[in-house]
Design a protein around this motif. Structure first.
Motif, mmCIF file in Angstrom:
data_model
loop_
_atom_site.group_PDB
_atom_site.id
_atom_site.type_symbol
_atom_site.label_atom_id
_atom_site.label_comp_id
_atom_site.label_asym_id
_atom_site.label_seq_id
_atom_site.Cartn_x
_atom_site.Cartn_y
_atom_site.Cartn_z
ATOM 1 N N GLU A 1 0.829 -1.211 0.000
ATOM 2 C CA GLU A 1 0.000 0.000 0.000
ATOM 3 C C GLU A 1 0.869 1.270 0.000
ATOM 4 O O GLU A 1 0.790 2.093 0.909
ATOM 5 C CB GLU A 1 -0.969 -0.014 1.174
ATOM 6 N N PRO A 2 1.696 1.442 -1.030
ATOM 7 C CA PRO A 2 2.702 2.511 -1.016
ATOM 8 C C PRO A 2 2.144 3.917 -1.167
ATOM 9 O O PRO A 2 2.844 4.876 -0.860
ATOM 10 C CB PRO A 2 3.596 2.159 -2.217
ATOM 11 N N THR A 3 0.902 4.067 -1.654
ATOM 12 C CA THR A 3 0.395 5.425 -1.899
ATOM 13 C C THR A 3 -0.787 5.784 -1.006
ATOM 14 O O THR A 3 -1.466 6.780 -1.248
ATOM 15 C CB THR A 3 -0.025 5.597 -3.371
ATOM 16 N N THR A 4 -1.028 4.997 0.034
ATOM 17 C CA THR A 4 -2.131 5.298 0.942
ATOM 18 C C THR A 4 -1.952 6.683 1.559
ATOM 19 O O THR A 4 -0.896 7.005 2.100
ATOM 20 C CB THR A 4 -2.217 4.240 2.059
ATOM 21 N N GLY A 5 -2.979 7.502 1.463
ATOM 22 C CA GLY A 5 -2.947 8.830 2.063
ATOM 23 C C GLY A 5 -2.310 9.908 1.219
ATOM 24 O O GLY A 5 -2.279 11.068 1.640
ATOM 25 N N LEU A 6 -1.807 9.558 0.048
ATOM 26 C CA LEU A 6 -1.158 10.561 -0.791
ATOM 27 C C LEU A 6 -2.176 11.292 -1.656
ATOM 28 O O LEU A 6 -3.205 10.737 -2.038
ATOM 29 C CB LEU A 6 -0.106 9.909 -1.695
ATOM 30 N N ASP A 7 -1.868 12.542 -1.981
ATOM 31 C CA ASP A 7 -2.721 13.299 -2.888
ATOM 32 C C ASP A 7 -2.510 12.790 -4.317
ATOM 33 O O ASP A 7 -1.535 12.088 -4.605
ATOM 34 C CB ASP A 7 -2.421 14.796 -2.793
ATOM 35 N N PRO A 8 -3.431 13.123 -5.239
ATOM 36 C CA PRO A 8 -3.328 12.580 -6.610
ATOM 37 C C PRO A 8 -1.999 12.864 -7.301
ATOM 38 O O PRO A 8 -1.466 12.006 -8.007
ATOM 39 C CB PRO A 8 -4.496 13.270 -7.339
ATOM 40 N N ARG A 9 -1.429 14.057 -7.111
ATOM 41 C CA ARG A 9 -0.158 14.372 -7.764
ATOM 42 C C ARG A 9 0.969 13.495 -7.222
ATOM 43 O O ARG A 9 1.807 12.985 -7.979
ATOM 44 C CB ARG A 9 0.182 15.855 -7.566
ATOM 45 N N SER A 10 0.981 13.298 -5.893
ATOM 46 C CA SER A 10 2.017 12.456 -5.288
ATOM 47 C C SER A 10 1.854 10.999 -5.707
ATOM 48 O O SER A 10 2.842 10.280 -5.906
ATOM 49 C CB SER A 10 1.965 12.573 -3.762
ATOM 50 N N ARG A 11 0.602 10.545 -5.837
ATOM 51 C CA ARG A 11 0.359 9.181 -6.307
ATOM 52 C C ARG A 11 0.901 8.999 -7.721
ATOM 53 O O ARG A 11 1.562 8.003 -8.025
ATOM 54 C CB ARG A 11 -1.129 8.863 -6.290
ATOM 55 N N GLN A 12 0.636 9.969 -8.601
ATOM 56 C CA GLN A 12 1.136 9.873 -9.965
ATOM 57 C C GLN A 12 2.657 9.831 -9.995
ATOM 58 O O GLN A 12 3.256 9.083 -10.772
ATOM 59 C CB GLN A 12 0.623 11.069 -10.785
ATOM 60 N N ALA A 13 3.283 10.639 -9.142
ATOM 61 C CA ALA A 13 4.748 10.652 -9.079
ATOM 62 C C ALA A 13 5.279 9.298 -8.628
ATOM 63 O O ALA A 13 6.274 8.783 -9.171
ATOM 64 C CB ALA A 13 5.224 11.753 -8.141
ATOM 65 N N MET A 14 4.615 8.690 -7.648
ATOM 66 C CA MET A 14 5.041 7.371 -7.175
ATOM 67 C C MET A 14 4.841 6.318 -8.262
ATOM 68 O O MET A 14 5.679 5.425 -8.452
ATOM 69 C CB MET A 14 4.267 6.990 -5.915
ATOM 70 N N TRP A 15 3.749 6.421 -9.018
ATOM 71 C CA TRP A 15 3.523 5.468 -10.114
ATOM 72 C C TRP A 15 4.647 5.543 -11.136
ATOM 73 O O TRP A 15 5.116 4.508 -11.625
ATOM 74 C CB TRP A 15 2.196 5.771 -10.803
#
Length: 324
Positions: free
Chosen positions: A167-181
């Motif tokens: 669950e690496p992107t739990t709690g992240l905003d959409p921009r941060s999730r995209q960066a992690m992807w």
């Protein structure tokens, strides 16, 4: 999704079982993860996803089953497994009192890297994860997205070829999730294998080469995202009309459609492909009917999730917690 020509298994699991007290958490799990791909394990809370990750990463022993991870037998060669993998858990392993750079150097020391190699690897990761000047500031001032980037960077200090992302992107905003992807895709492009658990179905759809759905301790379905979605009925074309007269005419032409007078819509089942759409529009055009709005609905992973885990018992367990 990642493209790969690899065929060797990074993880192979047969008959994996685990109990906690009198609670059977994993009931004969079989899995195979190909090198250089992203494999996503999905399931409701309490299904056993985190338990699978903890077993495969040597943190919890299995009760039964045969497991090989990164070419090593899990039971007989746990040190070989640990040397080959990296784990980024649900909760950050970052030390808030240290700077980002100090956290990375600590990991370099734990991996017994020499001073020169350790500093070189830390500098490369700071640049790769765009930490910049923030690397010299205490981690306690980092945003959620930056903390997760640092956490993953710390996992990569040991240069693992197989990474568990729980669950690496739990709690992240959409921009941060995209960066992690994008970071995850970049790792796989370099040949790294990723074992991903996530509560975000769109995340699995965007990233995973293969998906397994775990429910009540068992794998209930497995396949590529497209294969899983094709197993679910419910695709349809939705037409909206400007007035009741147009709706009446269209309903007379499209007799198989489901009509909603209040919404001025017709829903045509099974028409979610180009050929079906063209046929519907041609028939309406012949009848001189104008469509005000049109949308095509295809099954998604939400539909897959609810179709295979949507029992009352599962829903109740998901709300009451239990082993994840």
């Amino acid at each position: 999704m990642a493209a790969t020509t690899a065929t060797r298994p990074a993880i192979s699991v047969s008959g994996l079982r685990k109990t906690f007290g009198d609670k059977l958490v994993l009931d004969g799990i079989d899995l195979m993860v190909t090198e250089g791909t992203i494999f996503s394990l999905l399931g409701p809370n309490g299904a056993g996803k985190t338990t699978v990750v903890r077993i495969l990463s040597t943190l919890v022993p299995a009760d039964a089953g045969s497991v090989r991870v990164a070419g090593h037998d899990l039971a007989r060669q746990p040190q070989g497994v640990r040397a080959s993998i990296g784990v980024t858990g649900q909760f950050s392993a970052v030390d808030n009192l240290l700077t980002g750079e100090e956290n990375l150097r600590l990991m370099a020391d734990l991996h017994h890297l020499g001073r020169v190699e350790g500093r070189r690897r830390v500098a490369r990761l700071i640049d790769r994860f765009d930490l910049g000047e923030m690397a010299r500031k205490p981690a306690q001032v980092y945003s959620g997205g930056m903390r997760r980037r640092l956490d993953l960077a710390m996992t990569l200090v040991g240069d693992p070829r197989l990474i568990f992302l729980d669950e690496p992107t739990t709690g992240l905003d959409p921009r941060s999730r995209q960066a992690m992807w994008e970071i995850i895709r970049g790792l796989v492009a370099e040949g790294v294998t990723v074992f991903l658990t996530t509560q975000y179905l769109d995340e699995a759809d965007q990233l995973a080469d293969r998906i397994a759905l775990l429910d009540q301790g068992r794998i209930v379905v497995e396949g590529t995202p497209d294969e899983l979605k094709r197993r679910i009925p419910g695709g349809h074309i939705l037409l909206r009309f400007a007035d009741p007269a147009a709706l009446d005419t269209a309903a007379g032409v499209l007799t198989v459609a489901q009509r909603d007078d209040a919404a001025l819509t017709l829903q045509i089942p099974g028409g979610d492909d180009v050929r079906s759409l063209r046929a519907v529009l041609d028939r309406l055009d012949d009848a001189h009917v104008e469509v005000d709005q049109l949308s095509i609905h295809t099954p998604d992973l939400d539909d897959v999730f609810f179709a295979f885990t949507g029992t009352p018992a599962t829903a109740a367990h998901a709300t009451t917690g239990g082993h994840r």
